[in-house]
Design an enzyme around this catalytic site. Structure first.
Site: not given
Length: 310
Positions: A134, A137-138
């Site tokens: 992701c 997300c990261d």
């Protein structure tokens, strides 16, 4: 036979949020937690984009906070895997581990989706330590660093472009000699000076001391001009798709071609009255914890309305 008003399947942000709302509505929900508390979220190292945690939070800590909040309002938790359901009857039947049988007036499916991985051993070794599925997300953790994205479709191109806005350099590792993405997404990638596309390359292994620091690739594997290549990277992002965990329900709820549960408009209602879907199992687009949590709240509200109408 265990009879309950509301039964929730799944222990990610959607499931726990649904439990919080359902228990506060006095539905006395039972939540089947399954084997991986927190779901996909726990494959990341830190959560920095969930409201209420200004300093970031470990995913397991955040999931435990959600669980305790649901428990505070009376949610009952059951550990185990749902092995069979029957949504053709009312109340709905749900069987856990082929042994425990539940009858529920309403069921909330919050089983999430699983990212597809390449299947190489080092991928598991570095999961959460440089390997991610992701970028949204990261990606923030790789500002001004070098990363690689695996895949050649629209998702891979979107993630590569997103990461290019944060990172110093982005490699795209593409198995085929072309991109499968739409024309506009291809052009965005090919015209971005920060992105280098490595066509006809396959990842053999990831390398590094305690975290991802490089990747060994093979060019045109099995061909006369086969060649090895090493790239130095700080992060390795999988963008080869997700598989929603919905096969168990395929005989009852409508799904799309990829297996995502189809809901009515922006509601969590499925084609089966009394069965609702929340989180990534019904979301092929966003796959974010905050979106999943919001859909869990909607599912619990709709379940409450449904139960009161019986």
């Amino acid at each position: 036979m265990n009879k309950v008003k509301c039964l929730i399947i799944g222990s990610g942000p959607a499931g726990y949020t649904a439990a919080i709302y359902a228990s506060r509505a006095n539905l006395q929900p039972v939540l089947i937690e399954g084997p991986q508390l927190g779901g996909q979220l726990t494959t990341t190292t830190e959560v920095e984009n969930f409201p209420g945690y200004p300093d970031g939070v470990e995913p397991f800590t955040m999931m435990e906070d959600m669980r305790r909040q649901a428990e505070r309002f009376g949610t009952q938790f059951v550990s185990g895997i749902v092995t069979k359901v029957d949504f053709s009857v009312s109340p709905k039947k749900v069987i856990v581990e082929d042994e425990q049988e539940y009858e529920a007036d309403a069921v909330i499916i919050a089983t999430g989706a699983s990212a597809k991985y390449l299947g190489i051993e080092s991928e598991r070794t570095y999961r959460g330590r440089g390997v991610s599925a992701c970028a949204t997300c990261d990606g923030f953790f790789y500002r001004k660093k070098t990363v690689a994205v695996v895949g050649g479709g629209d998702t891979a191109c979107e993630e590569a472009n997103y990461l290019a806005g944060l990172c110093e350099k982005v490699y795209m590792i593409v198995r085929k000699p072309y991109l499968r993405a739409s024309e506009i997404m291809q052009q965005r990638v090919l015209n971005n000076p920060k992105i280098e596309v490595l066509f006809e390359h396959n990842t053999i292994q990831l390398t590094g001391e305690g975290k991802v620091q490089g990747a060994d690739l093979v060019y045109r594997k099995g061909e006369p001009d086969e060649a090895m290549k090493h790239i130095d990277i700080d992060g390795f992002f999988l963008a080869i798709g997700h598989h929603p965990n919905t096969d168990l329900f395929k005989d009852y709820v409508n799904r799309d071609a990829e297996g995502y549960i189809i809901v009515e408009g922006d509601s969590p209602r499925t084609n089966v009255p009394g069965v609702f879907a929340a989180g990534d199992c019904a979301d092929p687009h966003y796959r974010q914890a905050i979106v999943a949590a919001g859909s869990g709240a909607k599912a619990a509200i709709e379940a409450d309305k449904y139960i009161k109408s019986l």
